[in-house]
Write a protein that holds these residues in place. Structure first.
Motif, PDB file in Angstrom:
ATOM      1  N   VAL A  15      -9.432   2.931  -0.318  1.00 16.74           N
ATOM      2  CA  VAL A  15      -8.399   1.897  -0.500  1.00 16.74           C
ATOM      3  C   VAL A  15      -7.999   1.814  -1.968  1.00 16.74           C
ATOM      4  O   VAL A  15      -6.812   1.679  -2.287  1.00 16.74           O
ATOM      5  CB  VAL A  15      -8.903   0.533   0.025  1.00 16.74           C
ATOM      6  N   LEU A  16      -8.969   1.905  -2.861  1.00 15.20           N
ATOM      7  CA  LEU A  16      -8.646   1.839  -4.288  1.00 15.20           C
ATOM      8  C   LEU A  16      -7.818   3.037  -4.744  1.00 15.20           C
ATOM      9  O   LEU A  16      -6.896   2.899  -5.546  1.00 15.20           O
ATOM     10  CB  LEU A  16      -9.932   1.772  -5.123  1.00 15.20           C
ATOM     11  N   ILE A  17      -8.128   4.210  -4.214  1.00 22.95           N
ATOM     12  CA  ILE A  17      -7.428   5.418  -4.650  1.00 22.95           C
ATOM     13  C   ILE A  17      -6.027   5.503  -4.044  1.00 22.95           C
ATOM     14  O   ILE A  17      -5.046   5.743  -4.745  1.00 22.95           O
ATOM     15  CB  ILE A  17      -8.247   6.678  -4.290  1.00 22.95           C
ATOM     16  N   PHE A  18      -5.933   5.323  -2.731  1.00 27.87           N
ATOM     17  CA  PHE A  18      -4.659   5.558  -2.042  1.00 27.87           C
ATOM     18  C   PHE A  18      -3.842   4.290  -1.815  1.00 27.87           C
ATOM     19  O   PHE A  18      -2.648   4.360  -1.583  1.00 27.87           O
ATOM     20  CB  PHE A  18      -4.915   6.237  -0.691  1.00 27.87           C
ATOM     21  N   GLY A  19      -4.476   3.142  -1.810  1.00 27.47           N
ATOM     22  CA  GLY A  19      -3.770   1.894  -1.541  1.00 27.47           C
ATOM     23  C   GLY A  19      -3.720   1.616  -0.049  1.00 27.47           C
ATOM     24  O   GLY A  19      -3.750   2.536   0.771  1.00 27.47           O
ATOM     25  N   PRO A  20      -3.658   0.342   0.323  1.00 27.21           N
ATOM     26  CA  PRO A  20      -3.712  -0.019   1.742  1.00 27.21           C
ATOM     27  C   PRO A  20      -2.491   0.433   2.550  1.00 27.21           C
ATOM     28  O   PRO A  20      -2.583   0.624   3.752  1.00 27.21           O
ATOM     29  CB  PRO A  20      -3.821  -1.540   1.727  1.00 27.21           C
ATOM     30  N   LYS A  22      -0.887   3.326   2.221  1.00 32.11           N
ATOM     31  CA  LYS A  22      -0.899   4.776   2.422  1.00 32.11           C
ATOM     32  C   LYS A  22      -1.974   5.206   3.429  1.00 32.11           C
ATOM     33  O   LYS A  22      -1.860   6.269   4.040  1.00 32.11           O
ATOM     34  CB  LYS A  22      -1.141   5.455   1.070  1.00 32.11           C
ATOM     35  N   LEU A  23      -3.022   4.403   3.624  1.00 37.20           N
ATOM     36  CA  LEU A  23      -4.138   4.795   4.481  1.00 37.20           C
ATOM     37  C   LEU A  23      -3.738   5.081   5.936  1.00 37.20           C
ATOM     38  O   LEU A  23      -4.207   6.063   6.503  1.00 37.20           O
ATOM     39  CB  LEU A  23      -5.250   3.755   4.428  1.00 37.20           C
ATOM     40  N   PRO A  24      -2.891   4.259   6.578  1.00 36.65           N
ATOM     41  CA  PRO A  24      -2.508   4.602   7.958  1.00 36.65           C
ATOM     42  C   PRO A  24      -1.794   5.952   8.074  1.00 36.65           C
ATOM     43  O   PRO A  24      -2.006   6.698   9.021  1.00 36.65           O
ATOM     44  CB  PRO A  24      -1.577   3.463   8.375  1.00 36.65           C
ATOM     45  N   GLU A  25      -0.981   6.269   7.078  1.00 39.21           N
ATOM     46  CA  GLU A  25      -0.298   7.565   7.078  1.00 39.21           C
ATOM     47  C   GLU A  25      -1.304   8.709   6.955  1.00 39.21           C
ATOM     48  O   GLU A  25      -1.181   9.729   7.638  1.00 39.21           O
ATOM     49  CB  GLU A  25       0.706   7.644   5.929  1.00 39.21           C
ATOM     50  N   LEU A  26      -2.290   8.530   6.081  1.00 41.28           N
ATOM     51  CA  LEU A  26      -3.315   9.558   5.909  1.00 41.28           C
ATOM     52  C   LEU A  26      -4.146   9.722   7.177  1.00 41.28           C
ATOM     53  O   LEU A  26      -4.493  10.833   7.566  1.00 41.28           O
ATOM     54  CB  LEU A  26      -4.223   9.209   4.725  1.00 41.28           C
ATOM     55  N   GLY A  27      -4.467   8.617   7.824  1.00 40.04           N
ATOM     56  CA  GLY A  27      -5.217   8.677   9.075  1.00 40.04           C
ATOM     57  C   GLY A  27      -4.443   9.395  10.170  1.00 40.04           C
ATOM     58  O   GLY A  27      -5.000  10.201  10.915  1.00 40.04           O
ATOM     59  N   LYS A  28      -3.165   9.104  10.253  1.00 36.62           N
ATOM     60  CA  LYS A  28      -2.328   9.761  11.255  1.00 36.62           C
ATOM     61  C   LYS A  28      -2.225  11.260  10.981  1.00 36.62           C
ATOM     62  O   LYS A  28      -2.320  12.083  11.892  1.00 36.62           O
ATOM     63  CB  LYS A  28      -0.929   9.131  11.255  1.00 36.62           C
ATOM     64  N   ALA A  29      -2.063  11.624   9.726  1.00 34.08           N
ATOM     65  CA  ALA A  29      -1.982  13.038   9.364  1.00 34.08           C
ATOM     66  C   ALA A  29      -3.293  13.759   9.684  1.00 34.08           C
ATOM     67  O   ALA A  29      -3.289  14.876  10.196  1.00 34.08           O
ATOM     68  CB  ALA A  29      -1.639  13.186   7.888  1.00 34.08           C
ATOM     69  N   ALA A  30      -4.415  13.098   9.394  1.00 35.21           N
ATOM     70  CA  ALA A  30      -5.722  13.702   9.692  1.00 35.21           C
ATOM     71  C   ALA A  30      -5.896  13.878  11.194  1.00 35.21           C
ATOM     72  O   ALA A  30      -6.400  14.897  11.664  1.00 35.21           O
ATOM     73  CB  ALA A  30      -6.840  12.839   9.117  1.00 35.21           C
ATOM     74  N   GLY A  31      -5.477  12.894  11.973  1.00 33.63           N
ATOM     75  CA  GLY A  31      -5.569  12.985  13.435  1.00 33.63           C
ATOM     76  C   GLY A  31      -4.720  14.119  13.985  1.00 33.63           C
ATOM     77  O   GLY A  31      -5.151  14.863  14.867  1.00 33.63           O
ATOM     78  N   ASN A  32      -3.510  14.261  13.470  1.00 35.44           N
ATOM     79  CA  ASN A  32      -2.635  15.347  13.914  1.00 35.44           C
ATOM     80  C   ASN A  32      -3.234  16.707  13.565  1.00 35.44           C
ATOM     81  O   ASN A  32      -3.171  17.648  14.362  1.00 35.44           O
ATOM     82  CB  ASN A  32      -1.247  15.211  13.293  1.00 35.44           C
ATOM     83  N   THR A  33      -3.808  16.802  12.377  1.00 38.93           N
ATOM     84  CA  THR A  33      -4.427  18.057  11.954  1.00 38.93           C
ATOM     85  C   THR A  33      -5.594  18.421  12.860  1.00 38.93           C
ATOM     86  O   THR A  33      -5.716  19.575  13.298  1.00 38.93           O
ATOM     87  CB  THR A  33      -4.911  17.943  10.496  1.00 38.93           C
ATOM     88  N   LEU A  34      -6.445  17.450  13.172  1.00 38.73           N
ATOM     89  CA  LEU A  34      -7.582  17.706  14.057  1.00 38.73           C
ATOM     90  C   LEU A  34      -7.117  18.095  15.460  1.00 38.73           C
ATOM     91  O   LEU A  34      -7.695  18.968  16.097  1.00 38.73           O
ATOM     92  CB  LEU A  34      -8.492  16.480  14.122  1.00 38.73           C
ATOM     93  N   ARG A  35      -6.069  17.450  15.946  1.00 36.10           N
ATOM     94  CA  ARG A  35      -5.542  17.760  17.280  1.00 36.10           C
ATOM     95  C   ARG A  35      -5.011  19.191  17.323  1.00 36.10           C
ATOM     96  O   ARG A  35      -5.260  19.938  18.269  1.00 36.10           O
ATOM     97  CB  ARG A  35      -4.440  16.770  17.651  1.00 36.10           C
ATOM     98  N   GLU A  36      -4.273  19.601  16.288  1.00 35.02           N
ATOM     99  CA  GLU A  36      -3.749  20.969  16.229  1.00 35.02           C
ATOM    100  C   GLU A  36      -4.881  21.984  16.148  1.00 35.02           C
ATOM    101  O   GLU A  36      -4.838  23.028  16.803  1.00 35.02           O
ATOM    102  CB  GLU A  36      -2.822  21.130  15.024  1.00 35.02           C
ATOM    103  N   PHE A  37      -5.908  21.676  15.358  1.00 37.69           N
ATOM    104  CA  PHE A  37      -7.056  22.569  15.233  1.00 37.69           C
ATOM    105  C   PHE A  37      -7.773  22.707  16.574  1.00 37.69           C
ATOM    106  O   PHE A  37      -8.133  23.811  16.987  1.00 37.69           O
ATOM    107  CB  PHE A  37      -8.016  22.039  14.170  1.00 37.69           C
ATOM    108  N   LYS A  38      -7.942  21.603  17.270  1.00 37.48           N
ATOM    109  CA  LYS A  38      -8.599  21.619  18.578  1.00 37.48           C
ATOM    110  C   LYS A  38      -7.796  22.466  19.570  1.00 37.48           C
ATOM    111  O   LYS A  38      -8.355  23.277  20.308  1.00 37.48           O
ATOM    112  CB  LYS A  38      -8.744  20.193  19.106  1.00 37.48           C
TER     113      LYS A  38
END
Length: 58
Positions: A15-20, A22-38
């Motif tokens: 939260v300190l680095i990215f700000g509150p 930006k975190l949902p966007e990062l989470g969504k991007a991580a989820g999409n990346t994991l889904r594509e990898f799977k």
């Protein structure tokens, strides 16, 4: 093993680095990346099974 205290510390630093905002966007991007990898690895496993079936029929 990561304990609950460690997870809270990691979340706080994130939260300190990215700000509150930006975190949902990062989470969504991580989820999409994991889904594509799977999906990609599932395709590789399916291809291997198809090849084994073809070799078994010879």
């Amino acid at each position: 093993m990561v304990g609950p205290g460690s997870l809270l510390l990691i979340a706080g630093v994130a939260v300190l680095i990215f700000g509150p905002k930006k975190l949902p966007e990062l989470g969504k991007a991580a989820g999409n990346t994991l889904r594509e990898f799977k999906n990609a690895t599932k395709g590789l496993v399916d291809d291997d099974e198809d090849e084994k079936k073809k070799e078994g029929n010879k």
